[in-house]
Design an enzyme around this catalytic site. Structure first.
Site, PDB file in Angstrom:
ATOM      1  N   HIS A  87      -9.527   3.783  -0.787  1.00 34.34           N
ATOM      2  CA  HIS A  87      -8.149   3.266  -0.744  1.00 34.34           C
ATOM      3  C   HIS A  87      -7.872   2.338  -1.929  1.00 34.34           C
ATOM      4  O   HIS A  87      -7.772   1.118  -1.764  1.00 34.34           O
ATOM      5  CB  HIS A  87      -7.959   2.549   0.604  1.00 34.34           C
ATOM      6  N   CYS A 112       0.825  -1.229   0.000  1.00 36.19           N
ATOM      7  CA  CYS A 112       0.000   0.000   0.000  1.00 36.19           C
ATOM      8  C   CYS A 112       0.852   1.269   0.000  1.00 36.19           C
ATOM      9  O   CYS A 112       0.309   2.380  -0.098  1.00 36.19           O
ATOM     10  CB  CYS A 112      -0.953   0.003   1.183  1.00 36.19           C
ATOM     11  N   CYS A 129     -12.859   0.256   8.920  1.00 36.34           N
ATOM     12  CA  CYS A 129     -12.014  -0.224   7.804  1.00 36.34           C
ATOM     13  C   CYS A 129     -12.064   0.719   6.609  1.00 36.34           C
ATOM     14  O   CYS A 129     -13.135   1.236   6.270  1.00 36.34           O
ATOM     15  CB  CYS A 129     -12.502  -1.579   7.315  1.00 36.34           C
ATOM     16  N   SER A 130     -10.937   0.871   5.939  1.00 32.95           N
ATOM     17  CA  SER A 130     -10.955   1.546   4.640  1.00 32.95           C
ATOM     18  C   SER A 130     -11.670   0.604   3.669  1.00 32.95           C
ATOM     19  O   SER A 130     -11.669  -0.611   3.876  1.00 32.95           O
ATOM     20  CB  SER A 130      -9.528   1.835   4.159  1.00 32.95           C
TER      21      SER A 130
HETATM   22  N1  COA Z   1     -16.603   1.705   4.877  1.00 32.65           N
HETATM   23  C1  COA Z   1     -17.888   2.090   4.703  1.00 32.65           C
HETATM   24  N2  COA Z   1     -18.786   1.388   3.997  1.00 32.65           N
HETATM   25  C2  COA Z   1     -18.353   0.255   3.442  1.00 32.65           C
HETATM   26  C3  COA Z   1     -17.029  -0.212   3.588  1.00 32.65           C
HETATM   27  C4  COA Z   1     -16.151   0.565   4.339  1.00 32.65           C
HETATM   28  N3  COA Z   1     -14.908   0.157   4.525  1.00 32.65           N
HETATM   29  N4  COA Z   1     -16.902  -1.372   2.913  1.00 32.65           N
HETATM   30  C5  COA Z   1     -18.114  -1.633   2.376  1.00 32.65           C
HETATM   31  N5  COA Z   1     -18.969  -0.643   2.703  1.00 32.65           N
HETATM   32  C6  COA Z   1     -20.398  -0.590   2.358  1.00 32.65           C
HETATM   33  C7  COA Z   1     -20.636  -0.918   0.920  1.00 32.65           C
HETATM   34  O1  COA Z   1     -20.708   0.255   0.122  1.00 32.65           O
HETATM   35  C8  COA Z   1     -21.983  -1.616   0.976  1.00 32.65           C
HETATM   36  O2  COA Z   1     -23.004  -0.647   1.102  1.00 32.65           O
HETATM   37  P1  COA Z   1     -24.385  -0.824   0.317  1.00 32.65           P
HETATM   38  O3  COA Z   1     -24.987  -2.090   0.877  1.00 32.65           O
HETATM   39  O4  COA Z   1     -25.136   0.422   0.664  1.00 32.65           O
HETATM   40  O5  COA Z   1     -24.004  -0.948  -1.124  1.00 32.65           O
HETATM   41  C9  COA Z   1     -21.940  -2.360   2.322  1.00 32.65           C
HETATM   42  O6  COA Z   1     -21.012  -1.607   3.137  1.00 32.65           O
HETATM   43  C10 COA Z   1     -21.488  -3.797   2.196  1.00 32.65           C
HETATM   44  O7  COA Z   1     -20.360  -3.843   1.358  1.00 32.65           O
HETATM   45  P2  COA Z   1     -19.568  -5.150   1.003  1.00 32.65           P
HETATM   46  O8  COA Z   1     -18.750  -4.849  -0.211  1.00 32.65           O
HETATM   47  O9  COA Z   1     -20.488  -6.340   0.968  1.00 32.65           O
HETATM   48  O10 COA Z   1     -18.594  -5.286   2.246  1.00 32.65           O
HETATM   49  P3  COA Z   1     -17.609  -6.462   2.489  1.00 32.65           P
HETATM   50  O11 COA Z   1     -18.063  -7.140   3.740  1.00 32.65           O
HETATM   51  O12 COA Z   1     -17.396  -7.280   1.271  1.00 32.65           O
HETATM   52  O13 COA Z   1     -16.230  -5.682   2.743  1.00 32.65           O
HETATM   53  C11 COA Z   1     -14.574  -4.956   4.274  1.00 32.65           C
HETATM   54  C12 COA Z   1     -16.064  -4.912   3.891  1.00 32.65           C
HETATM   55  C13 COA Z   1     -14.361  -4.064   5.476  1.00 32.65           C
HETATM   56  C14 COA Z   1     -14.168  -6.390   4.627  1.00 32.65           C
HETATM   57  C15 COA Z   1     -13.729  -4.464   3.059  1.00 32.65           C
HETATM   58  O14 COA Z   1     -14.115  -3.131   2.774  1.00 32.65           O
HETATM   59  C16 COA Z   1     -12.268  -4.536   3.359  1.00 32.65           C
HETATM   60  O15 COA Z   1     -11.649  -5.602   3.230  1.00 32.65           O
HETATM   61  N6  COA Z   1     -11.620  -3.414   3.731  1.00 32.65           N
HETATM   62  C17 COA Z   1     -10.213  -3.400   4.061  1.00 32.65           C
HETATM   63  C18 COA Z   1      -9.393  -3.264   2.803  1.00 32.65           C
HETATM   64  C19 COA Z   1      -7.928  -3.460   3.112  1.00 32.65           C
HETATM   65  O16 COA Z   1      -7.549  -4.380   3.816  1.00 32.65           O
HETATM   66  N7  COA Z   1      -7.063  -2.617   2.547  1.00 32.65           N
HETATM   67  C20 COA Z   1      -5.646  -2.709   2.730  1.00 32.65           C
HETATM   68  C21 COA Z   1      -5.269  -2.285   4.089  1.00 32.65           C
HETATM   69  S1  COA Z   1      -3.673  -2.812   4.584  1.00 32.65           S
END
Ligand code: COA
Length: 383
Positions: free
Chosen positions: A331, A83, A204-205
């Site tokens: 991100h 990242c 979470c991002s």
């Molecule tokens: N912040 C706010 N809203 C979020 C979000 C976040 N981080 N991630 C997803 N959403 C929202 C989506 O827009 C969706 O909304 P909607 O139903 O109105 O469309 C809802 O939450 C569900 O989204 P979904 O894609 O099913 O979530 P998910 O469970 O697949 O993923 C996380 C959620 C947190 C696991 C994923 O965003 C993630 O892995 N984040 C971390 C990324 C990371 O690790 N980056 C590198 C860092 S080292």
């Protein structure tokens, strides 16, 4: 070493950009940056990206993107440091100009994460495969362990973690390029889905698409072009163990403390001289730990600081993540380090609109890879 400035910036909006391919996004942001800078050519380019191969099946991105941008035959290189890829691409461009090798260099970052790849699995390739991933842990789990340790050692609370996300969403609501422009509340964070205890969805991002580019040139040339520019007064990078369990402490990121020490020395400033900072808030706990490791707050007091409003734009001691940070702006991993520099440019040239920090003269950008195995810090100053 020659003085180096940033003279132009451009980015796509961050988010789920279904209609745009990786190359479309990169070219859009690169053309904006070149036009914004007023230069008629670039001498070379660097692009930061984690994994064009695993996300969209396309590697050799230096050549692909130079071709699509129409800048052949200039040298074009892809840079990877998880990242921190964008920040390291910026550092390579800075060093190339500072050394006298080139006069005008484009530094960019891009990632297309929403095209169907298993994002968690792709991102996990940046952690230790043998000692971490093999056993089933991924990044939310690694940062959750850091959070648990910080909460245990310093009595940091869930509400303090949530305060990071609330602040960053408030800032992001004022950023037209942000993925999430909605404000959230502490309760909303605390009641969102649990991802890895104690981290919840709103700690979470998100998963994002996007690209960002900046044009750097020598100070001499910038004077001739008489464009708005900001000067790079420090560029420092450091590494730490790839695996979390090999570290002396879970609550201090050594790559951050070491890069910060080098950066402050180069810039001849102290943490208290920094007017605002963009830091790598991939998870809410990361912003708290990094704000301490950068020397803005004593170790253990970062959670209380954000809760007291010390990192907010209005009246905070040190506004942090005025762009909305990774949490609200989004991100798209390879693009993040460059987008941080763009926020520094907008703030230091007085173009940040509703997000403008008063008397912004010195800004710091901290970008890290994995759970902090790589970190790159830049400090820039208004000219
Ligand atoms: N912040 C706010 N809203 C979020 C979000 C976040 N981080 N991630 C997803 N959403 C929202 C989506 O827009 C969706 O909304 P909607 O139903 O109105 O469309 C809802 O939450 C569900 O989204 P979904 O894609 O099913 O979530 P998910 O469970 O697949 O993923 C996380 C959620 C947190 C696991 C994923 O965003 C993630 O892995 N984040 C971390 C990324 C990371 O690790 N980056 C590198 C860092 S080292």
């Amino acid at each position: 070493m020659r003085d180096v400035v940033v003279i132009g910036v451009g980015m796509t909006k961050f988010g789920e950009l279904w209609a745009k391919s990786l190359r479309d996004m990169f070219v859009e942001s690169a053309l904006k940056a070149i036009q914004n800078s007023g230069v008629d050519h670039i001498d070379s380019m660097y692009v930061g990206t984690i994994s064009g191969g695993l996300f969209v099946g396309q590697e050799h991105l230096g050549a692909v993107l130079a071709d699509y941008l129409g800048v052949n035959p200039i040298p074009a290189s892809r840079v990877e440091s998880a990242c921190a890829s964008g920040g390291v691409a910026f550092r390579q461009a800075f060093l190339e100009i500072a050394s006298g090798q080139s006069d005008i260099v484009l530094a960019g970052g891009v990632e297309k994460m929403t095209d169907g790849a298993d994002v968690t699995e792709v991102l996990a390739t940046a952690a230790d495969q043998e000692y971490e991933i093999y056993h089933g842990i991924t990044f939310p789990g690694l940062y959750a362990m850091i959070a648990q340790a910080h909460m245990h050692q310093f009595k940091t609370t869930h509400r303090q973690l949530a305060a990071v996300s609330v602040k960053n969403h408030k800032n992001g609501s004022k950023n037209p390029n942000a993925q999430f422009r909605s404000e959230i509340t502490i309760d909303k964070v605390l009641n969102s889905t649990l991802v890895a205890d104690p981290l919840r969805l709103l700690d979470c991002s998100p998963v994002s698409d996007g690209a960002a580019c900046v044009v750097l040139c020598s100070m001499e040339l910038a004077k001739k072009l008489s464009k708005n520019s900001i000067k790079v007064i420090a560029s420092a990078q450091a590494s730490d163990t790839i695996a979390l369990h090999s570290r002396e402490s879970l609550t201090t990121l050594k790559s951050v403390t070491i890069a910060a020490e080098k950066a402050y020395k180069q810039a001849k400033i102290k943490p208290s001289n920094v007017n605002f900072a963009e830091v790598h808030d991939c998870f809410s706990i990361a912003e708290i730990v990094v704000s301490e490791d950068l020397g803005f707050f004593d170790k253990g007091s970062g959670g209380a600081a954000v809760e007291k409003g010390l990192t907010s734009i209005d009246g905070g001691k040190i506004p942090i993540n005025t762009s909305g940070g990774l949490k609200s702006k989004g991100h798209p991993v390879g693009a993040t380090g460059i987008a941080q520099i763009i926020e520094l440019y907008e703030q230091l040239t007085g173009q940040a609109g509703e997000r403008q920090v008063k008397n912004a003269h010195i800004g710091l950008a901290q970008n890290m890879g994995g759970s902090g195995a790589s970190c790159v810090i830049h400090i820039l100053e208004a000219v």
